[in-house]
Write an enzyme that holds these catalytic residues in place. Sequence first.
Site, PDB file in Angstrom:
ATOM      1  NE  ARG A  79     189.406 111.474  54.549  1.00  0.00           N
ATOM      2  CZ  ARG A  79     189.493 112.643  53.926  1.00  0.00           C
ATOM      3  NH1 ARG A  79     189.574 112.693  52.633  1.00  0.00           N
ATOM      4  NH2 ARG A  79     189.512 113.772  54.606  1.00  0.00           N
ATOM      5  CB  THR A  80     185.276 108.560  59.615  1.00  0.00           C
ATOM      6  OG1 THR A  80     186.692 108.616  59.543  1.00  0.00           O
ATOM      7  CG2 THR A  80     184.862 107.471  60.591  1.00  0.00           C
ATOM      8  CE  LYS A 127     166.806 122.000  72.024  1.00  0.00           C
ATOM      9  NZ  LYS A 127     165.579 121.191  71.877  1.00  0.00           N
ATOM     10  NE  ARG A 179     185.845 111.298  63.710  1.00  0.00           N
ATOM     11  CZ  ARG A 179     186.541 111.376  62.571  1.00  0.00           C
ATOM     12  NH1 ARG A 179     186.591 112.514  61.909  1.00  0.00           N
ATOM     13  NH2 ARG A 179     187.184 110.333  62.107  1.00  0.00           N
ATOM     14  CG  HIS A 232     189.775 106.685  63.694  1.00  0.00           C
ATOM     15  ND1 HIS A 232     188.636 105.987  63.327  1.00  0.00           N
ATOM     16  CD2 HIS A 232     189.896 107.696  62.789  1.00  0.00           C
ATOM     17  CE1 HIS A 232     188.098 106.572  62.265  1.00  0.00           C
ATOM     18  NE2 HIS A 232     188.838 107.606  61.928  1.00  0.00           N
TER      19      HIS A 232
HETATM   20  C1  NCD Z   1     191.754 111.003  60.902  1.00  0.00           C
HETATM   21  C2  NCD Z   1     191.029 111.293  62.210  1.00  0.00           C
HETATM   22  O1  NCD Z   1     189.928 111.860  62.207  1.00  0.00           O
HETATM   23  O2  NCD Z   1     191.597 110.917  63.217  1.00  0.00           O
HETATM   24  N1  NCD Z   1     190.933 111.176  59.780  1.00  0.00           N
HETATM   25  C3  NCD Z   1     190.145 110.149  59.340  1.00  0.00           C
HETATM   26  O3  NCD Z   1     189.319 109.624  60.064  1.00  0.00           O
HETATM   27  N2  NCD Z   1     190.346 109.690  58.087  1.00  0.00           N
HETATM   28  C4  NCD Z   1     193.053 111.686  60.791  1.00  0.00           C
HETATM   29  C5  NCD Z   1     193.102 113.181  60.905  1.00  0.00           C
HETATM   30  O4  NCD Z   1     192.093 113.850  61.057  1.00  0.00           O
HETATM   31  O5  NCD Z   1     194.208 113.703  60.832  1.00  0.00           O
END
Ligand code: NCD
Length: 308
Positions: free
Chosen positions: A57-58, A87, A108, A136
């Site tokens: 999703r993100t 590397k 991320r 997040h």
């Molecule tokens: C979350 C995350 O990555 O922190 N997912 C997301 O971004 N929608 C929650 C999760 O992974 O449990």
Amino acid sequence: MAKLQHVISADQFHDTAFLDELFASARQMEEADKARRLSSPLSGRILATLFYEPSTRTRLSFEAAMLKLGGSVLTVENAQESSSAAKGESIADTIRVVSGYADAIAIRHFQEGSARAAAEIASVPVINAGDGAGEHPSQALMDIYTIQRELGQVAGVRIALVGDLLNGRTIHSLLPLLALYPDVTVDLVAPPELELPQKYITMLRDKGVKVQETPDLEPVVASANVVYVTRVQKERFASVESYDRVKDVYVMSHAIAERLKGDAIIMHALPRVNEIAPEVDTNARAAYFRQARNGLYVRMALLQHLLG
Ligand code: NCD
């Protein structure tokens, strides 16, 4: 609204004025999208998505958001294996270089603090798309937006946060935003191993939020306006055995969902594993897929704010 340079932590938001403007913009984005009259304000601009941890999703919603605004994306998924990190390149060097190719970076990474470190080096806006068990913030913005859309307001809400409150970065970012609204009550539902770190509880109480802790889901069911279920964060556990002990500690079933208030909502950042039974999906209280969809529009508003 004062322009943000980076989006690293929910602590950057000090009042609801910024959120109100962002949400109004997200709403406009949604309406324009549905009427197929989105313009291309970010034409010629590039977002790089640098993901060292899995995501559906993100990453995809940030990329969709950029594309819908007329921009383009450079994407590195699985960056630990597929970028020069494999590397031995440092994140600092990667960020320096990607800053020269892109107008913004969504990152991320599995290390807490990595996004903040990236922002110190980058010459373009950095968005924290999840830094280990840290934060997040864009998820928290879309979560607050969802509560507002679904319930009409955030003020006065009673929200139960259920599951892995120790490692859940969506929760760590959501709490400071909830604390911006008056008369919020937070019920923390977690087993002893996965309790919310004390610093967040102190922060909430200092800001006047009523906080209660319980290891059981049962006592919060009847009173909650929002039940926010989280995945037990398997990737943060030291051993499979310690994960197995708590993985299915709470399961939102149809029977439990039916005992919530009629106008209560069930949220989840997704992905879910077993913590919400699929049978709940058709319950009108299930807001998690709408929540995911809202992420697209809130991220469009955020990109427009940072780059527009
Ligand atoms: C979350 C995350 O990555 O922190 N997912 C997301 O971004 N929608 C929650 C999760 O992974 O449990």
